[in-house]
Design a protein around this motif. Structure first.
Motif, PDB file in Angstrom:
ATOM      1  N   MET A   1      41.974   5.347  98.169  1.00  0.00           N
ATOM      2  CA  MET A   1      42.771   4.210  97.747  1.00  0.00           C
ATOM      3  C   MET A   1      44.143   4.701  97.278  1.00  0.00           C
ATOM      4  O   MET A   1      44.237   5.634  96.479  1.00  0.00           O
ATOM      5  CB  MET A   1      42.045   3.485  96.621  1.00  0.00           C
ATOM      6  CG  MET A   1      42.660   2.184  96.258  1.00  0.00           C
ATOM      7  SD  MET A   1      41.508   1.292  95.190  1.00  0.00           S
ATOM      8  CE  MET A   1      42.666   0.453  94.203  1.00  0.00           C
ATOM      9  N   ARG A   2      45.177   4.090  97.735  1.00  0.00           N
ATOM     10  CA  ARG A   2      46.540   4.478  97.367  1.00  0.00           C
ATOM     11  C   ARG A   2      46.925   3.903  96.009  1.00  0.00           C
ATOM     12  O   ARG A   2      46.533   2.785  95.672  1.00  0.00           O
ATOM     13  CB  ARG A   2      47.534   3.960  98.396  1.00  0.00           C
ATOM     14  CG  ARG A   2      47.463   4.681  99.696  1.00  0.00           C
ATOM     15  CD  ARG A   2      48.548   4.187 100.587  1.00  0.00           C
ATOM     16  NE  ARG A   2      48.751   5.151 101.645  1.00  0.00           N
ATOM     17  CZ  ARG A   2      49.602   5.000 102.606  1.00  0.00           C
ATOM     18  NH1 ARG A   2      50.347   3.926 102.662  1.00  0.00           N
ATOM     19  NH2 ARG A   2      49.733   5.921 103.525  1.00  0.00           N
ATOM     20  N   PRO A   3      47.715   4.665  95.241  1.00  0.00           N
ATOM     21  CA  PRO A   3      48.205   4.119  93.970  1.00  0.00           C
ATOM     22  C   PRO A   3      49.021   2.853  94.208  1.00  0.00           C
ATOM     23  O   PRO A   3      49.693   2.732  95.229  1.00  0.00           O
ATOM     24  CB  PRO A   3      49.089   5.240  93.419  1.00  0.00           C
ATOM     25  CG  PRO A   3      48.627   6.482  94.110  1.00  0.00           C
ATOM     26  CD  PRO A   3      48.144   6.035  95.465  1.00  0.00           C
ATOM     27  N   THR A   4      48.967   1.960  93.250  1.00  0.00           N
ATOM     28  CA  THR A   4      49.708   0.705  93.386  1.00  0.00           C
ATOM     29  C   THR A   4      50.884   0.606  92.431  1.00  0.00           C
ATOM     30  O   THR A   4      51.755  -0.218  92.637  1.00  0.00           O
ATOM     31  CB  THR A   4      48.782  -0.505  93.165  1.00  0.00           C
ATOM     32  OG1 THR A   4      48.203  -0.399  91.865  1.00  0.00           O
ATOM     33  CG2 THR A   4      47.694  -0.557  94.214  1.00  0.00           C
ATOM     34  N   GLU A   5      50.899   1.432  91.384  1.00  0.00           N
ATOM     35  CA  GLU A   5      52.001   1.388  90.421  1.00  0.00           C
ATOM     36  C   GLU A   5      52.498   2.797  90.141  1.00  0.00           C
ATOM     37  O   GLU A   5      51.763   3.643  89.633  1.00  0.00           O
ATOM     38  CB  GLU A   5      51.560   0.739  89.114  1.00  0.00           C
ATOM     39  CG  GLU A   5      51.275  -0.725  89.242  1.00  0.00           C
ATOM     40  CD  GLU A   5      51.042  -1.380  87.891  1.00  0.00           C
ATOM     41  OE1 GLU A   5      50.872  -0.671  86.878  1.00  0.00           O
ATOM     42  OE2 GLU A   5      51.028  -2.616  87.853  1.00  0.00           O
ATOM     43  N   TRP A   6      53.749   3.023  90.467  1.00  0.00           N
ATOM     44  CA  TRP A   6      54.404   4.308  90.213  1.00  0.00           C
ATOM     45  C   TRP A   6      55.416   4.097  89.104  1.00  0.00           C
ATOM     46  O   TRP A   6      56.213   3.154  89.154  1.00  0.00           O
ATOM     47  CB  TRP A   6      55.103   4.779  91.483  1.00  0.00           C
ATOM     48  CG  TRP A   6      54.156   5.084  92.592  1.00  0.00           C
ATOM     49  CD1 TRP A   6      53.609   4.181  93.466  1.00  0.00           C
ATOM     50  CD2 TRP A   6      53.608   6.354  92.934  1.00  0.00           C
ATOM     51  NE1 TRP A   6      52.763   4.820  94.333  1.00  0.00           N
ATOM     52  CE2 TRP A   6      52.754   6.160  94.034  1.00  0.00           C
ATOM     53  CE3 TRP A   6      53.778   7.639  92.419  1.00  0.00           C
ATOM     54  CZ2 TRP A   6      52.062   7.209  94.621  1.00  0.00           C
ATOM     55  CZ3 TRP A   6      53.087   8.671  93.023  1.00  0.00           C
ATOM     56  CH2 TRP A   6      52.242   8.455  94.109  1.00  0.00           C
ATOM     57  N   THR A   7      55.356   4.927  88.072  1.00  0.00           N
ATOM     58  CA  THR A   7      56.255   4.790  86.924  1.00  0.00           C
ATOM     59  C   THR A   7      56.756   6.165  86.485  1.00  0.00           C
ATOM     60  O   THR A   7      56.170   7.193  86.830  1.00  0.00           O
ATOM     61  CB  THR A   7      55.530   4.129  85.732  1.00  0.00           C
ATOM     62  OG1 THR A   7      54.382   4.903  85.398  1.00  0.00           O
ATOM     63  CG2 THR A   7      55.125   2.701  86.058  1.00  0.00           C
ATOM     64  N   TRP A   8      57.824   6.153  85.722  1.00  0.00           N
ATOM     65  CA  TRP A   8      58.384   7.370  85.134  1.00  0.00           C
ATOM     66  C   TRP A   8      58.190   7.333  83.628  1.00  0.00           C
ATOM     67  O   TRP A   8      58.317   6.279  83.002  1.00  0.00           O
ATOM     68  CB  TRP A   8      59.877   7.478  85.431  1.00  0.00           C
ATOM     69  CG  TRP A   8      60.177   7.741  86.861  1.00  0.00           C
ATOM     70  CD1 TRP A   8      60.584   6.819  87.791  1.00  0.00           C
ATOM     71  CD2 TRP A   8      60.096   8.990  87.536  1.00  0.00           C
ATOM     72  NE1 TRP A   8      60.755   7.427  89.000  1.00  0.00           N
ATOM     73  CE2 TRP A   8      60.461   8.764  88.885  1.00  0.00           C
ATOM     74  CE3 TRP A   8      59.748  10.281  87.158  1.00  0.00           C
ATOM     75  CZ2 TRP A   8      60.494   9.780  89.831  1.00  0.00           C
ATOM     76  CZ3 TRP A   8      59.783  11.284  88.098  1.00  0.00           C
ATOM     77  CH2 TRP A   8      60.149  11.041  89.415  1.00  0.00           C
ATOM     78  N   LYS A   9      57.901   8.500  83.055  1.00  0.00           N
ATOM     79  CA  LYS A   9      57.907   8.685  81.603  1.00  0.00           C
ATOM     80  C   LYS A   9      58.932   9.776  81.319  1.00  0.00           C
ATOM     81  O   LYS A   9      59.107  10.701  82.119  1.00  0.00           O
ATOM     82  CB  LYS A   9      56.524   9.075  81.082  1.00  0.00           C
ATOM     83  CG  LYS A   9      55.521   7.954  81.255  1.00  0.00           C
ATOM     84  CD  LYS A   9      54.211   8.254  80.603  1.00  0.00           C
ATOM     85  CE  LYS A   9      53.248   7.089  80.830  1.00  0.00           C
ATOM     86  NZ  LYS A   9      51.957   7.337  80.221  1.00  0.00           N
ATOM     87  N   TYR A  10      59.589   9.672  80.174  1.00  0.00           N
ATOM     88  CA  TYR A  10      60.728  10.526  79.873  1.00  0.00           C
ATOM     89  C   TYR A  10      60.535  11.284  78.572  1.00  0.00           C
ATOM     90  O   TYR A  10      59.829  10.822  77.677  1.00  0.00           O
ATOM     91  CB  TYR A  10      61.999   9.671  79.755  1.00  0.00           C
ATOM     92  CG  TYR A  10      62.139   8.685  80.886  1.00  0.00           C
ATOM     93  CD1 TYR A  10      62.530   9.113  82.146  1.00  0.00           C
ATOM     94  CD2 TYR A  10      61.866   7.343  80.693  1.00  0.00           C
ATOM     95  CE1 TYR A  10      62.651   8.210  83.192  1.00  0.00           C
ATOM     96  CE2 TYR A  10      61.985   6.440  81.724  1.00  0.00           C
ATOM     97  CZ  TYR A  10      62.377   6.874  82.972  1.00  0.00           C
ATOM     98  OH  TYR A  10      62.487   5.979  83.997  1.00  0.00           O
TER      99      TYR A  10
END
Length: 69
Positions: A1-10
């Motif tokens: 299953m492919r990821p659905t939400e890609w996010t950045w943390k800083y």
């Protein structure tokens, strides 16, 4: 299953979390394109490194936002 939400943390230079844009991207490519366009503004807010996450799991990082010498 492919990821659905890609996010950045800083994080700052000391490794402390820095609030940033809370954008959610549909693909890894979209997230990486965005960071390539937004890194200067993030640096101005004190961000030194970024970490890419997909559906709550870390994909990679730290990614330095310092310009190459």
């Amino acid at each position: 299953m492919r990821p659905t939400e890609w996010t950045w943390k800083y994080e700052d230079a000391d490794g402390r979390p820095v609030d940033g844009d809370e954008a959610v991207f549909p693909t890894q490519s979209d997230a990486e394109t965005w960071i390539g366009e937004a890194w200067r503004g993030l640096r101005q807010r004190g961000v030194e490194n970024a970490h890419l996450w997909a559906d709550g799991a870390k994909v990679y990082g730290p990614l330095s936002l310092r310009p190459a010498d």
